[in-house]
Design an enzyme around this catalytic site. Structure first.
Site, PDB file in Angstrom:
ATOM      1  N   HIS A  60       1.475  -2.485  -5.185  1.00  0.00           N
ATOM      2  CA  HIS A  60       1.238  -2.337  -3.740  1.00  0.00           C
ATOM      3  C   HIS A  60       0.028  -3.225  -3.501  1.00  0.00           C
ATOM      4  CE1 HIS A  60       3.905   0.889  -2.467  1.00  0.00           C
ATOM      5  NE2 HIS A  60       3.502   1.695  -3.433  1.00  0.00           N
ATOM      6  N   LYS A  98       8.364  -2.455   1.098  1.00  0.00           N
ATOM      7  CA  LYS A  98       9.165  -1.656   2.054  1.00  0.00           C
ATOM      8  C   LYS A  98       9.208  -2.294   3.438  1.00  0.00           C
ATOM      9  CE  LYS A  98       8.377   2.830  -0.205  1.00  0.00           C
ATOM     10  NZ  LYS A  98       7.275   2.515  -1.153  1.00  0.00           N
TER      11      LYS A  98
END
Ligand code: BMP
Length: 267
Positions: free
Chosen positions: A61, A97
């Protein structure tokens, strides 16, 4: 669920990244993806150098890293990350995402401060916006001339999530629109497969001990997700990065995931 070996699937998977991934999984005997949810860039790199032999994928991330310590630039970090992926033969998955219209995700994936498409072999996207999101992301890879693959989020691990069931079935329909770029799903179970199809399912929410984290995360064991539910890759974050001996813990998860897979293909 697939009873085929990773080795055999590596020969026929429709996506190039899928073939690479399945083949390195078979060679390294690992279906473990470590989720390096750590905010210090140097710590991520040293951890990946240490657990590299045990993993098939490193999931990042990148937007949680402040880049205030060394390496202090995103480019320096991603270059070091790519070098580790080469050294230990694993793939990089940026868990971005994406969730916007095709034109916006193109700009987000190909540029901005992170330039995700330049260094991450795999990224993921929600199906909410419709097929334009897949087309937009694919255009970036084509324009850069790089081989990349997408996972579609069909079902999340967290309590009360809106995925699964009908949502997963509709996401699967969308994925069928581009089987050369969409390599599989983030889901909690194998997806319905038609003759000739092969989807790689990567599954977060895996822990050998805990059941949850108090913020909605729900955990299953490697045996449950790989052997019983037919998923292909286990994604483990805090189960490894929170352990005192992270290298030993990664090996423990690698063994558990691999044994579950061996049982599945033998059943
Ligand atoms: P952990 O094993 O520490 O719970 O971390 C899980 C990781 O997987 C996190 O990085 C989270 O963003 C991601 N994830 C998840 O937990 N559930 C999903 O359904 C999809 C995810 O990407």
């Amino acid at each position: 669920m697939s009873s085929r070996t990773y080795e055999s699937r590596a020969r026929t998977h429709p996506t190039a990244i899928g073939r690479t991934l399945l083949s390195l999984m078979a060679a390294k005997k690992t279906n473990l993806c470590v989720s390096v949810d750590i905010t210090d860039a140097a710590t991520i790199l040293s951890l990946l150098d240490a657990v590299g032999p045990s993993i098939c994928v490193a999931k990042t991330h990148i937007d949680i890293i402040p880049f205030s310590n060394s390496p202090s630039s995103i480019a320096e970090f991603t270059a070091a990350l790519s070098a580790l992926a080469e050294k230990h033969n694993f793939l990089i998955f940026e868990d971005r995402k994406f969730a916007d219209i095709g034109s916006t995700v193109k700009a987000q994936y190909g540029g901005g401060v992170y330039n995700i498409a330049k260094w991450a072999h795999i990224t993921n996207a929600h199906s909410v916006p419709g097929p334009g999101i897949v087309a937009g992301l694919k255009e970036v890879a084509e324009e850069l001339g790089v081989t990349r693959a997408l996972l579609m989020l069909g079902e999340m691990s967290s309590k009360g999530n809106l995925g699964g069931g009908e949502y997963l079935a509709k996401t699967l329909e969308m994925a069928r629109g581009d089987t050369e770029f969409v390599m599989g799903f983030i889901a909690q179970c194998a997806v319905d497969t038609r003759e000739g199809e092969d989807w790689i399912v990567m599954t977060p929410g895996v822990d050998l001990g805990r059941k949850g984290d108090g913020l909605g995360q729900q955990y299953n064991t490697p045996d449950r997700v790989v052997r019983e539910k037919g998923c292909d890759v286990i994604i483990v974050g805090r189960g490894i990065i929170g352990a005192e001996d992270k290298v030993a813990k990664a090996e423990e998860y690698r063994k558990a995931g691999w044994e579950a897979y061996e049982k599945r293909v033998a059943e």
